[in-house]
Design an enzyme around this catalytic site. Structure first.
Site, PDB file in Angstrom:
ATOM      1  N   CYS A   1       0.806  -1.208   0.000  1.00 14.65           N
ATOM      2  CA  CYS A   1       0.000   0.000   0.000  1.00 14.65           C
ATOM      3  C   CYS A   1       0.845   1.267   0.000  1.00 14.65           C
ATOM      4  O   CYS A   1       2.067   1.232   0.046  1.00 14.65           O
ATOM      5  CB  CYS A   1      -0.951   0.009   1.194  1.00 14.65           C
ATOM      6  SG  CYS A   1      -0.184  -0.443   2.738  1.00 14.65           S
TER       7      CYS A   1
ATOM      8  N   GLY B   1      -0.987   0.366  -4.805  1.00 12.98           N
ATOM      9  CA  GLY B   1      -2.138  -0.443  -4.404  1.00 12.98           C
ATOM     10  C   GLY B   1      -3.363  -0.070  -5.199  1.00 12.98           C
ATOM     11  O   GLY B   1      -3.733   1.110  -5.250  1.00 12.98           O
TER      12      GLY B   1
ATOM     13  N   ASN C   1       1.357   1.207   5.920  1.00 12.91           N
ATOM     14  CA  ASN C   1       2.052   0.591   4.792  1.00 12.91           C
ATOM     15  C   ASN C   1       3.096  -0.359   5.355  1.00 12.91           C
ATOM     16  O   ASN C   1       3.995   0.069   6.068  1.00 12.91           O
ATOM     17  CB  ASN C   1       2.724   1.664   3.928  1.00 12.91           C
ATOM     18  CG  ASN C   1       3.572   1.061   2.826  1.00 12.91           C
ATOM     19  OD1 ASN C   1       3.391  -0.082   2.430  1.00 12.91           O
ATOM     20  ND2 ASN C   1       4.523   1.844   2.321  1.00 12.91           N
ATOM     21  N   GLY C   2       2.982  -1.641   5.048  1.00  8.77           N
ATOM     22  CA  GLY C   2       3.945  -2.615   5.531  1.00  8.77           C
ATOM     23  C   GLY C   2       3.263  -3.868   6.040  1.00  8.77           C
ATOM     24  O   GLY C   2       2.099  -4.142   5.740  1.00  8.77           O
TER      25      GLY C   2
ATOM     26  N   TYR D   1      11.442  -1.826  -8.713  1.00 13.51           N
ATOM     27  CA  TYR D   1      10.118  -1.967  -9.310  1.00 13.51           C
ATOM     28  C   TYR D   1       9.020  -1.114  -8.684  1.00 13.51           C
ATOM     29  O   TYR D   1       8.233  -0.489  -9.384  1.00 13.51           O
ATOM     30  CB  TYR D   1       9.704  -3.437  -9.251  1.00 13.51           C
ATOM     31  CG  TYR D   1       8.275  -3.725  -9.682  1.00 13.51           C
ATOM     32  CD1 TYR D   1       7.847  -3.448 -10.973  1.00 13.51           C
ATOM     33  CD2 TYR D   1       7.358  -4.280  -8.792  1.00 13.51           C
ATOM     34  CE1 TYR D   1       6.543  -3.716 -11.370  1.00 13.51           C
ATOM     35  CE2 TYR D   1       6.057  -4.561  -9.183  1.00 13.51           C
ATOM     36  CZ  TYR D   1       5.658  -4.271 -10.469  1.00 13.51           C
ATOM     37  OH  TYR D   1       4.372  -4.532 -10.853  1.00 13.51           O
TER      38      TYR D   1
END
Length: 479
Positions: free
Chosen positions: A13, A40, A114-115, A254
């Site tokens: 995310c 996301g 996030n994570g 990426y």
């Protein structure tokens, strides 16, 4: 049908937050989330406050789909946080969308994460045993409950008290009725940066591209083990843990947008250098260089620059197809790849192609693209990859398969080459990869998906293990 993105690593995310007395904070958050949409595409949400009330609006789908009619509106709103999600821990359900918002004895709090917490199941079990009722299946709710249950006095103290209990990867944006707070874990697995608006307000964003879109001036990255608190008095930074930098190297390979700068390192320059060094290491003979769009584009440019070969668009990506799903017949599966990508016959016919991609996860789609190029008349297809082989799963917020499903865990490079039916296959070496980010300390990066060297020593719990624990717990309670 199998789409191209299904054979890629998935980031969990992105988070965003705004504190401003003059700007429409929910509108700025909307634009910020669109700039982070690549992190996301499953669900999104925005929470806002006017200092007394707090509201959250969430939904499944892309930012533009969820907020196609209107972003959250509240008179005198001045703080907002937002979230875009791809699920790793927790099922793909509306109840699991973020930001999460709760009422507790200290007031209201909203959180976006996030994570991935590696001890989420352990903490959840402990909280449930002490009477906590969970409304979602995501690890982020563990953090909210730890904050709410803390006996510390101020919200800053409650957050720091909670952070001492959690392990794993977490970048957080947290909103109270009068504060915007950002947190980055001691390893700094995921990026988080701070920007300043023209009116003196502030913005938190997973990537600097989010600052650019709302016209915020970059101030600095939040350091590993650091918390930033923004309120009417300005900005304060608090160090809550000793930094142990282990930034995820895949942010540069990426995940991040190429126009972002993370911890002082340009993503575009890192990927261009990956392509240059890959050309030096591979030494492939060919007529043209093409990329697997879009993530392979910058590395392909670097490869072409170093090799002296022309860089051409040999594959076209359809950006409007949306997500596709597995279908039973081989013909339908082959059609799915063509819906996402198609070869330009006039470019590749009769040519020896050097095809650049950022990674190979399972190898299924790589084989289909090679076949597509051959069917379009390519004489040879040499595949070069701007990362080392991925042989280990990630526990820090990336959706990777069980190790047995990662093709590099079960096959040698020669066997992978045979599997995808390429004329040759070359991966960027670990030594080469470490040279590509000169603004960073190469030893302060996480390469666990390549070498199994996990930065957190404790036994990690994968997202699948957390989901399994929740499922089994509910099944027992239902008898």
């Amino acid at each position: 049908m199998i789409d191209y993105e299904a054979d890629k690593l998935k980031e969990e995310c992105g988070v965003f937050g705004v504190y401003s007395r003059d700007f429409n904070v929910s509108e700025l958050t909307y634009y910020g989330l669109i700039s982070l949409q690549h992190r996301g595409q499953e669900s999104t949400g925005i929470a806002v406050t006017d200092g007394a009330w707090m509201e959250v609006s969430r939904g499944m789908g892309l930012v533009r789909e969820v907020f196609r009619h209107q972003v959250p509106q509240m008179e005198n709103q001045y703080i907002a946080i937002g979230h875009v999600r791809y699920s790793t821990t927790g099922s793909s359900l509306i109840v699991n969308t973020q930001p999460l918002m709760v009422n507790y004895s200290g007031g209201k709090i909203a959180l976006a994460h996030n994570g991935n917490l590696t001890n989420a199941a352990e903490l959840r079990r402990e909280l449930e045993d002490n009477g906590t009722i969970f409304q979602t299946t995501i690890d982020s709710e563990v953090v909210v409950n730890l904050i709410a249950r803390s006996r510390k006095v101020t919200v800053e103290e409650k957050i720091i008290d909670s952070l001492k209990k959690i392990r794993g990867a977490y970048c957080l944006t947290i909103m109270t009725e009068d504060k915007l707070i950002g947190v980055r874990d001691p390893q700094g697995f995921r990026p988080l940066c701070l920007g300043r608006l023209e009116d003196g307000g502030y913005v938190l964003s997973s990537e600097s591209c989010g600052l650019d879109v709302v016209g915020a001036e970059f101030v600095r990255d939040i350091a590993p083990g650091e918390m930033v608190v923004i309120d009417e008095n300005g900005v304060e930074f608090h160090k809550f843990a000793a930094p142990k930098p282990s930034m995820c190297v895949f942010e540069f390979i990426y995940f991040a947008r190429p126009d972002s700068v993370i911890d002082g390192q340009s993503v575009h320059e890192a990927r261009f250098e990956m392509g240059r060094i890959l050309a030096q290491e591979a030494g492939c003979k060919g007529d043209i260089v093409i990329s697997v769009p879009d993530s392979g584009n910058t590395a392909a440019e670097g490869y072409a620059y170093e090799s002296g070969l022309p860089y051409m668009s040999g594959l076209v990506k359809n950006r409007y197809i949306g997500r596709t799903f597995i279908q039973p017949s081989q013909k339908q599966r082959d059609t799915a790849v063509k819906l996402k990508l198609n070869a330009i016959r006039s470019v590749v016919e009769g040519k020896s192609i050097i095809m650049v991609d950022d990674s190979i996860v399972r190898g299924t789609t790589s084989g289909k693209i090679v076949k597509m190029l051959r069917n379009a008349g390519a004489k040879e297809v040499h595949m070069v990859v701007s990362s080392p082989p991925i042989g280990y799963p990630c526990f820090y917020g990336i959706d990777t398969s069980a190790r047995k499903e990662l093709i590099a865990a079960t096959k040698t490079v020669d066997e992978i080459c045979e599997y995808i039916d390429a004329d040759s296959l070359h991966f960027l070496s670990m030594e080469g990869l470490k040279k590509c980010m000169p603004m960073l300390n190469a030893e302060h990066m996480c390469y666990a998906c390549f070498n199994g060297g996990y930065p957190i020593e404790q036994k990690s719990q994968s997202p699948a293990e957390v989901d399994k624990y929740i499922f089994e717990t509910r099944r027992k309670k239902q008898g």
